[in-house]
Design an enzyme around this catalytic site. Structure first.
Site, PDB file in Angstrom:
ATOM      1  N   ASN A 132      62.417  12.471  63.786  1.00  0.00           N
ATOM      2  CA  ASN A 132      62.150  11.544  62.679  1.00  0.00           C
ATOM      3  C   ASN A 132      62.877  10.210  62.747  1.00  0.00           C
ATOM      4  OD1 ASN A 132      64.518  12.980  62.095  1.00  0.00           O
ATOM      5  ND2 ASN A 132      64.244  12.762  59.894  1.00  0.00           N
ATOM      6  N   LYS A 155      69.159  15.510  74.221  1.00  0.00           N
ATOM      7  CA  LYS A 155      67.919  16.282  74.286  1.00  0.00           C
ATOM      8  C   LYS A 155      67.142  16.031  72.998  1.00  0.00           C
ATOM      9  CE  LYS A 155      65.101  19.836  73.709  1.00  0.00           C
ATOM     10  NZ  LYS A 155      64.276  19.919  72.489  1.00  0.00           N
ATOM     11  N   HIS A 156      66.102  15.205  73.082  1.00  0.00           N
ATOM     12  CA  HIS A 156      65.295  14.881  71.912  1.00  0.00           C
ATOM     13  C   HIS A 156      64.256  15.971  71.649  1.00  0.00           C
ATOM     14  CE1 HIS A 156      66.795  10.702  71.719  1.00  0.00           C
ATOM     15  NE2 HIS A 156      66.257  10.690  70.519  1.00  0.00           N
ATOM     16  N   GLY A 207      68.724  18.630  62.585  1.00  0.00           N
ATOM     17  CA  GLY A 207      67.432  19.310  62.462  1.00  0.00           C
ATOM     18  C   GLY A 207      67.445  20.278  61.288  1.00  0.00           C
ATOM     19  N   SER A 208      66.615  21.293  61.367  1.00  0.00           N
ATOM     20  CA  SER A 208      66.484  22.247  60.264  1.00  0.00           C
ATOM     21  C   SER A 208      67.668  23.203  60.220  1.00  0.00           C
ATOM     22  CB  SER A 208      65.192  23.062  60.430  1.00  0.00           C
ATOM     23  OG  SER A 208      65.321  23.935  61.543  1.00  0.00           O
ATOM     24  N   GLU A 229      74.004  18.465  61.330  1.00  0.00           N
ATOM     25  CA  GLU A 229      73.461  17.686  60.217  1.00  0.00           C
ATOM     26  C   GLU A 229      72.071  18.245  59.968  1.00  0.00           C
ATOM     27  OE1 GLU A 229      71.160  15.738  58.881  1.00  0.00           O
ATOM     28  OE2 GLU A 229      71.876  13.694  58.602  1.00  0.00           O
ATOM     29  N   LEU A 230      71.953  19.041  58.903  1.00  0.00           N
ATOM     30  CA  LEU A 230      70.746  19.846  58.698  1.00  0.00           C
ATOM     31  C   LEU A 230      69.922  19.328  57.521  1.00  0.00           C
ATOM     32  CD1 LEU A 230      72.490  23.279  59.388  1.00  0.00           C
ATOM     33  CD2 LEU A 230      71.459  21.678  61.024  1.00  0.00           C
ATOM     34  N   CYS A 263      65.881  13.431  55.961  1.00  0.00           N
ATOM     35  CA  CYS A 263      66.685  14.499  55.352  1.00  0.00           C
ATOM     36  C   CYS A 263      67.495  14.004  54.167  1.00  0.00           C
ATOM     37  CB  CYS A 263      67.591  15.153  56.400  1.00  0.00           C
ATOM     38  SG  CYS A 263      68.460  13.987  57.420  1.00  0.00           S
TER      39      CYS A 263
END
Length: 458
Positions: A132, A155-156, A207-208, A229-230, A263
């Protein structure tokens, strides 16, 4: 051969296919990173800063090369994409300017003739990033890590391979030493072996919470530090004494940045009942004026959702909430036509337990909940497993007092929740741990080495 496939969400057509890295290619990337580290760690802050400033200059001077890749691969409106490239440059510049000060030795009195803590690099940091905000998130990880003397492997998400390549190319064009920063086009199933590799010393994951839990477990089993960082279900509290016009304007902006796929966007707007109806009017006015369309056009404010399955899930959250009693004031209809567009949507009468407020909504869907007073608003705000960002609209003094009671890593009083290179950001609860940015972020991946120098004093 496994392929990383980027689909243009504006058209639904494949934009790019890149072969996933083979075992040999992964090995070569990690080897280069380790070799580069051995010399990079010996450089001084001035030399590292020169590289970071050159990268920032490359991004700023060639924004029209870099920004459209985001628009093509994940649908970010071009004006926002240009802004993101500039923001990525600003993080590099910030750490080039301030890393030495942030990592200065701390002298602490003890029984030694001299005792202090110095901050030394760890090795190679692996960044595992989502789709994002590919440029900003890469810079947010890489800029402090590199200025601390670490090397970085990035690593994207597999859906933005062109963005990953472009960022690596920016480092190359800026003359960065080989291996200091590399993009790794690894398939998701190969990430575990990379985390476990002894050449990787630390992991930064955005990410999630579900994926973050997996990454954290692997890193912990190897006794490697991680920053997570979720997701967030960020509350925005609007009290009766707020500047309603400004609160509505900023809430609308916060909710639709990157088509709501952020987020730290305001996910649940909790409004004191006495001003609820007026605020909803103001918010609906601003949301309905937003231009949804082709993200490559300058006038577009809201682009498509990044992928088809993400749009399906967003629509499920909206429809199930309406079925449970929420009122759909705007939007809420799945559009026909190509691409993965979703209308700007406003739900009111949302109650705790509805999917629009218990799950993270990643799209242009504003959710308004009513609260009887400030105490109930706080209770609703904290009634979430997440704790990333929050905002409060009220008098300054009251807002600052309430901030202490909000369960979130970041609180804005009468302003938008945003990330800023100068200030630390991160979450609590299921939103993660550790901090990025500011002086706190650069100290996550260093060895805080205590040095005791004798002889002992009596």
């Amino acid at each position: 051969m496994s392929m990383l496939r980027a689909v243009n969400p504006t058209t639904g057509e494949v934009a790019r296919e890149v072969p996933a890295a083979t075992g040999e290619q992964i090995e070569a990337v990690l080897d280069r990173a380790r070799t580069a580290y051995l010399s990079w760690k010996e450089t001084g802050f001035a030399e590292r800063a020169e590289v970071l400033r050159a990268v920032a200059a490359e991004l700023r001077e060639n924004v029209e090369r870099y920004a459209p890749v985001m628009t093509e691969e994940m649908g970010k409106p071009i004006t926002e994409a240009r802004g993101e490239v500039g923001k990525a440059a600003s993080a590099a510049e910030h750490y080039a300017d301030h890393a030495e000060e942030y990592l200065a030795a701390e002298h602490i009195a003890s029984d030694a003739s001299s005792s202090y803590v110095q901050h030394l690099p760890l090795g190679t940091v692996l960044g595992v990033l989502p789709w994002n905000a590919p440029f900003w998130l890469a810079s947010r990880v890489a800029s402090p890590a590199l200025m601390a003397g670490n090397t970085v492997v990035m690593k994207h998400d597999p859906h933005v391979p062109g963005c990953a390549t472009a960022i690596e190319e920016a480092f190359r064009a800026a003359g960065a030493p080989e291996g200091v920063f590399q993009a790794l086009h690894a398939a998701t199933e190969d990430v575990e072996q990379v985390i476990r590799d002894p050449r990787i010393q630390a992991v930064s994951f955005t990410g999630s919470d579900r994926a973050g839990s997996v990454v954290a477990s692997i890193a912990a089993s190897e006794i490697k530090p991680a920053v997570l960082e979720l997701g967030g279900s960020d509350p925005c509290i609007v009290l009766a004494d707020a500047d309603l016009e400004r609160a509505a304007e900023v809430s609308a902006l916060s909710r639709i940045i990157n088509a709501g796929q952020s987020c730290i966007a305001a996910k649940r707007v909790i409004v004191e009942r006495s001003v609820h109806d007026r605020f909803v009017e103001l918010l609906a006015e601003r949301l309905s004026a937003l231009v949804v369309g082709d993200p490559s056009e300058d006038g577009t404010q809201v682009g498509p959702i990044a992928r088809g399955e993400l749009r399906e899930n967003l629509h499920r959250q909206v429809t199930s909430s309406v079925e449970a009693g929420a009122t759909c004031v705007l939007g809420g209809e799945m559009p026909d036509g190509p691409g993965y567009f979703y209308p700007v949507t406003l739900l009111t009468d949302v109650q705790p337990g509805m999917s629009a407020c218990t799950e993270e909504t990643f799209g242009p869907v504003a959710v308004v909940m009513a609260a009887d007073d400030a105490e109930q608003a706080l209770a609703i705000a904290n009634d979430t497993p997440y704790g990333l960002g929050a905002s409060i609209w009220t008098s300054t003094e009251r807002g600052e007092a309430m901030a202490r009671r909000i369960e979130a890593g970041q609180v804005s009083v009468n302003g938008i929740v945003k990330t800023d290179p100068r200030l630390p950001s991160g979450g609590i609860k299921r939103s993660g741990y550790g901090r990025e940015l500011g002086p706190h972020g650069i100290r996550e991946f260093v060895n805080a080495q205590q040095v005791w120098v004798g002889p002992a004093r009596g």
